[in-house]
Scaffold this motif. Structure first.
Motif, PDB file in Angstrom:
ATOM      1  N   CYS A 163      33.160  41.553  30.269  1.00 49.24           N
ATOM      2  CA  CYS A 163      34.571  41.172  30.733  1.00 49.24           C
ATOM      3  C   CYS A 163      34.621  39.751  30.940  1.00 49.24           C
ATOM      4  O   CYS A 163      33.959  39.139  31.912  1.00 49.24           O
ATOM      5  CB  CYS A 163      34.844  42.144  32.025  1.00 49.24           C
ATOM      6  SG  CYS A 163      36.385  41.593  32.619  1.00 49.24           S
TER       7      CYS A 163
ATOM      8  N   CYS B  34      35.784  39.155  34.986  1.00 49.19           N
ATOM      9  CA  CYS B  34      35.064  39.501  36.165  1.00 49.19           C
ATOM     10  C   CYS B  34      33.663  39.437  35.866  1.00 49.19           C
ATOM     11  O   CYS B  34      32.631  39.228  36.651  1.00 49.19           O
ATOM     12  CB  CYS B  34      35.355  40.704  36.987  1.00 49.19           C
ATOM     13  SG  CYS B  34      34.703  42.030  35.945  1.00 49.19           S
TER      14      CYS B  34
ATOM     15  N   CYS C 258      38.522  47.053  31.809  1.00 47.71           N
ATOM     16  CA  CYS C 258      37.235  46.879  32.530  1.00 47.71           C
ATOM     17  C   CYS C 258      37.145  47.862  33.658  1.00 47.71           C
ATOM     18  O   CYS C 258      38.145  48.153  34.418  1.00 47.71           O
ATOM     19  CB  CYS C 258      37.158  45.205  33.039  1.00 47.71           C
ATOM     20  SG  CYS C 258      35.937  45.191  34.145  1.00 47.71           S
TER      21      CYS C 258
ATOM     22  N   CYS D 250      37.287  45.394  37.152  1.00 46.04           N
ATOM     23  CA  CYS D 250      38.284  44.664  37.658  1.00 46.04           C
ATOM     24  C   CYS D 250      39.732  45.241  37.223  1.00 46.04           C
ATOM     25  O   CYS D 250      40.906  44.869  37.398  1.00 46.04           O
ATOM     26  CB  CYS D 250      38.343  43.105  37.428  1.00 46.04           C
ATOM     27  SG  CYS D 250      38.385  42.853  35.852  1.00 46.04           S
TER      28      CYS D 250
HETATM   29 ZN   LIG Z   1      36.524  42.821  34.624  1.00 50.98          ZN
END
Ligand SMILES: [Zn+2]
Length: 364
Positions: free
Chosen positions: A317, A320, A337, A340
Motif C-alpha cells: 500500500c 501506509c 488496503c 488504512c
Molecule cells: Zn494502506
C-alpha cells in the motif's frame, strides 16, 4: 559516449555477393576458433587466448586462400567477438554457440581507421566493398568508431555506424517517475498517465498467429514453406521497426521530463502470465525499453533505477506501507488496503511504490 546510426544499405549484385562472402568468412572464423578453443581446453585444460588465436590467422589464410579476399579487420573483430562471448560465459552467460549458415540473419563488424569508412552523399565507403548506395536519412554525429553490416531475415541489408559523440547533459530537474509495465497497458506512470500499447501490435498480431499456423503445416524446406517464412519474417520486421520507434520516442520523453526514472525487475510478471505471443512481444519490448532509458540516462545525466525483482510493487500500500497479499492475481485491478482503507488502482499504486523504492535506492 557511443551512439549508433542505422541505415538501409542498397548493395548492387556484386557487392551483395561480397557481403554474403563476408558473412561466410566471419562465421567460418568464429566457428573454427570456437572448435579449436574447445579442443584445446579439453586436451590441455588451458584456454587459448585471443593473442594465440590471432597469431594463427596468417597460417589459416595460407590454408584457406579465400580468407585473403575478406576484410582483415572484420576477421580480427570476429576473434574479439568470440573472446567477449567467452568472457560473458565466465560471468555466467551461456556457452558460446556455433553460428549456423541456415540462420538468415547474419552480420559482421569492422572498425574505422584512415577513412576506410566514409559517408559520401548517397554512398557509404566500406572496407573492401567500396562505395555502397544507402538511404542517407539522417546526419551522423561525432567520429566513426566502427560499422556493423547485417542481413535481416527478409534479405535486407543494413549498416549500423557507431560514433563517438559528445553529449551535453540536460539541465537538472526535481521531477521523478516510477514506471509500472503491463500487458493491458504498456506503462503506467507516477502522474497517473497510462501509456496504451501501440496499436500496430494488435493490428499485426492476428496475422502473425495465422502465418505461424500456416508455417507449421508446410513441409520444412519446401518452396511454400519458404514463401510463408519470408512473409512472416517481413511482418516481424515491421512490428520490430514500429516498436523500436515507439520505444525511442517514449524513452526520450521520459528522460526529458524526469531526473530520476525507476522501473521494476521483470521476471515475476512473465512467470505469472505464461508465454503467449503478445506476452513474449511485451517481454522483449520492456527489456528494450529499460535498456534505452538506461543508456539515455547515462548520456543526459539522469538517474536510472531498477528495483529488485522481488520488490512487492503491487501488494504494497503506497499510503501506509502495509502488504496486502491478496493482490497477487492480475485479475485484481482495484483494491482497498486492509489497514488504512485506501482504495488503490493497481498499476498506479505500483508506479508510486516503484518511484519511492527507486528514490530510496539512489540515495543509498
Ligand atoms: Zn494502506
Amino acid at each position: 559516449m557511443e551512439k549508433g546510426f542505422k541505415f538501409s544499405l542498397k548493395p548492387n549484385k556484386e557487392q551483395e555477393i561480397f557481403l554474403n562472402k563476408m558473412f561466410g568468412c566471419t562465421r567460418f572464423i568464429y566457428n573454427y576458433f570456437l572448435a579449436l578453443k574447445k579442443e584445446h581446453y579439453n586436451t590441455y585444460k588451458l584456454q587459448l587466448s585471443y593473442k594465440e588465436c590471432s597469431a594463427m590467422l596468417p597460417n589459416l589464410k595460407v590454408q584457406y586462400p579465400w580468407l585473403k579476399e575478406a576484410d582483415a579487420v572484420a576477421v580480427q573483430q570476429t576473434l574479439k567477438k568470440l573472446e567477449i562471448s567467452y568472457k560473458n560465459f565466465f560471468k555466467g552467460s551461456g556457452f558460446p554457440k556455433f553460428k549456423s549458415k541456415h540462420n538468415y540473419f547474419q552480420s559482421y563488424k569492422t572498425t574505422y581507421s584512415h577513412n576506410n569508412i566514409e559517408i559520401k552523399g548517397n554512398h557509404i565507403k566500406l572496407p573492401k566493398v567500396g562505395l555502397v548506395k544507402f538511404i542517407n536519412h539522417r546526419e551522423i554525429q561525432g567520429k566513426i568508431v566502427n560499422a556493423t553490416i547485417s542481413r535481416t531475415n527478409t534479405g535486407k541489408y543494413y549498416v549500423s555506424i557507431c560514433c563517438n559523440v559528445n553529449v551535453e547533459p540536460m539541465p537538472k530537474l526535481t521531477q521523478s517517475v516510477g514506471i509500472d509495465v503491463g500487458v493491458k497497458c504498456f506503462a503506467t506512470l507516477l502522474n497517473g498517465e497510462e501509456v496504451p500499447n501501440p496499436k500496430f501490435l494488435t493490428k499485426y498480431l492476428n496475422r502473425i498467429k495465422e502465418l505461424q499456423r500456416q508455417l507449421s503445416n508446410k513441409t520444412k524446406g519446401s518452396i511454400n514453406y519458404h514463401k510463408v517464412r519470408v512473409k512472416l519474417a517481413k511482418l516481424h520486421e515491421k512490428v520490430a521497426n514500429c516498436r523500436f520507434d515507439f520505444l525511442q520516442k517514449l524513452s526520450t520523453r521520459l528522460i526529458r521530463e524526469n531526473q530520476t526514472i525507476s522501473v521494476e525487475g521483470l521476471n515475476i510478471k512473465s512467470i505469472i502470465q505464461g508465454n503467449d505471443l503478445s506476452q513474449s512481444i511485451s517481454d522483449v519490448s520492456w527489456s528494450k525499453f529499460f535498456t534505452m532509458i538506461k543508456y539515455k540516462a547515462n548520456w543526459y545525466g539522469r538517474t536510472f533505477n531498477k528495483v529488485d525483482t522481488y520488490f512487492p510493487s503491487s501488494q504494497l500500500c503506497s499510503v501506509c506501507g502495509a502488504i496486502n497479499k491478496e493482490v497477487k492475481s492480475l485479475s485484481v485491478r482495484d483494491w482497498t488496503c486492509s489497514k488504512c482503507n485506501t482504495t488503490h488502482q493497481r498499476d498506479f499504486n505500483a508506479s508510486v511504490n516503484i518511484n519511492n523504492e527507486g528514490l530510496r535506492l539512489s540515495l543509498t
